[in-house]
Design a protein around this motif. Sequence first.
Motif, PDB file in Angstrom:
ATOM      1  N   MET A  68       6.413   1.065  13.560  1.00  0.00           N
ATOM      2  CA  MET A  68       6.364   2.523  13.463  1.00  0.00           C
ATOM      3  C   MET A  68       6.472   2.966  12.002  1.00  0.00           C
ATOM      4  N   LEU A  69       7.406   2.397  11.260  1.00  0.00           N
ATOM      5  CA  LEU A  69       7.563   2.753   9.846  1.00  0.00           C
ATOM      6  C   LEU A  69       6.321   2.381   9.035  1.00  0.00           C
ATOM      7  N   GLU A  70       5.779   1.213   9.313  1.00  0.00           N
ATOM      8  CA  GLU A  70       4.564   0.771   8.617  1.00  0.00           C
ATOM      9  C   GLU A  70       3.413   1.740   8.862  1.00  0.00           C
ATOM     10  N   GLU A  71       3.224   2.125  10.110  1.00  0.00           N
ATOM     11  CA  GLU A  71       2.135   3.041  10.454  1.00  0.00           C
ATOM     12  C   GLU A  71       2.380   4.433   9.863  1.00  0.00           C
ATOM     13  N   LEU A  72       3.619   4.912   9.876  1.00  0.00           N
ATOM     14  CA  LEU A  72       3.920   6.217   9.291  1.00  0.00           C
ATOM     15  C   LEU A  72       3.659   6.216   7.789  1.00  0.00           C
ATOM     16  N   GLN A  73       3.989   5.114   7.115  1.00  0.00           N
ATOM     17  CA  GLN A  73       3.762   5.022   5.673  1.00  0.00           C
ATOM     18  C   GLN A  73       2.275   5.014   5.328  1.00  0.00           C
ATOM     19  N   ARG A  74       1.432   4.623   6.245  1.00  0.00           N
ATOM     20  CA  ARG A  74      -0.022   4.599   6.000  1.00  0.00           C
ATOM     21  C   ARG A  74      -0.667   5.973   6.106  1.00  0.00           C
ATOM     22  N   LEU A  75       0.026   6.926   6.724  1.00  0.00           N
ATOM     23  CA  LEU A  75      -0.558   8.256   6.888  1.00  0.00           C
ATOM     24  C   LEU A  75      -0.846   8.864   5.527  1.00  0.00           C
TER      25      LEU A  75
END
Length: 95
Positions: free
Chosen positions: A28-35
Motif C-alpha cells: 500500500m505504501l509503495e503504491e501510494l508513493q507512486r501516485l
Amino acid sequence: MAKPRVTVCLQVDGIFEILMNEAGRDLMLEELQRLSRQSDHIHLDYYEDSDIADATDIMLSAIPYRSDDTVLEHGKILFRPDEWDGEYFPHVLQS
C-alpha cells in the motif's frame, strides 16, 4: 515473506476500515508513493481468478474479519492536487 493481505470493509455502524498485514502495508505504501500527476490513481480489487488479478494494483481479500462486516471488493485511490480540485471541484477546498 508473507503474501500481501488487504481487507477493506464497512462495519455495521458505518465505520470504514482497511486491515492489512505487514506485506499489505508495504505494498500500500509503495503504491501510494507512486501516485503523481502522471499516474493519478491506483485500483484495489478482489478477483477469484488469479489470471485477472494481475490487472489490479492492490489485490483485496474478500474474507471479513467480523461476520457483520461488509467487505468492499473494488475501489480506487485518487491523487488530487489542490490545483486540479481548484479548477474542477473548488467546493472541496472550502473549509
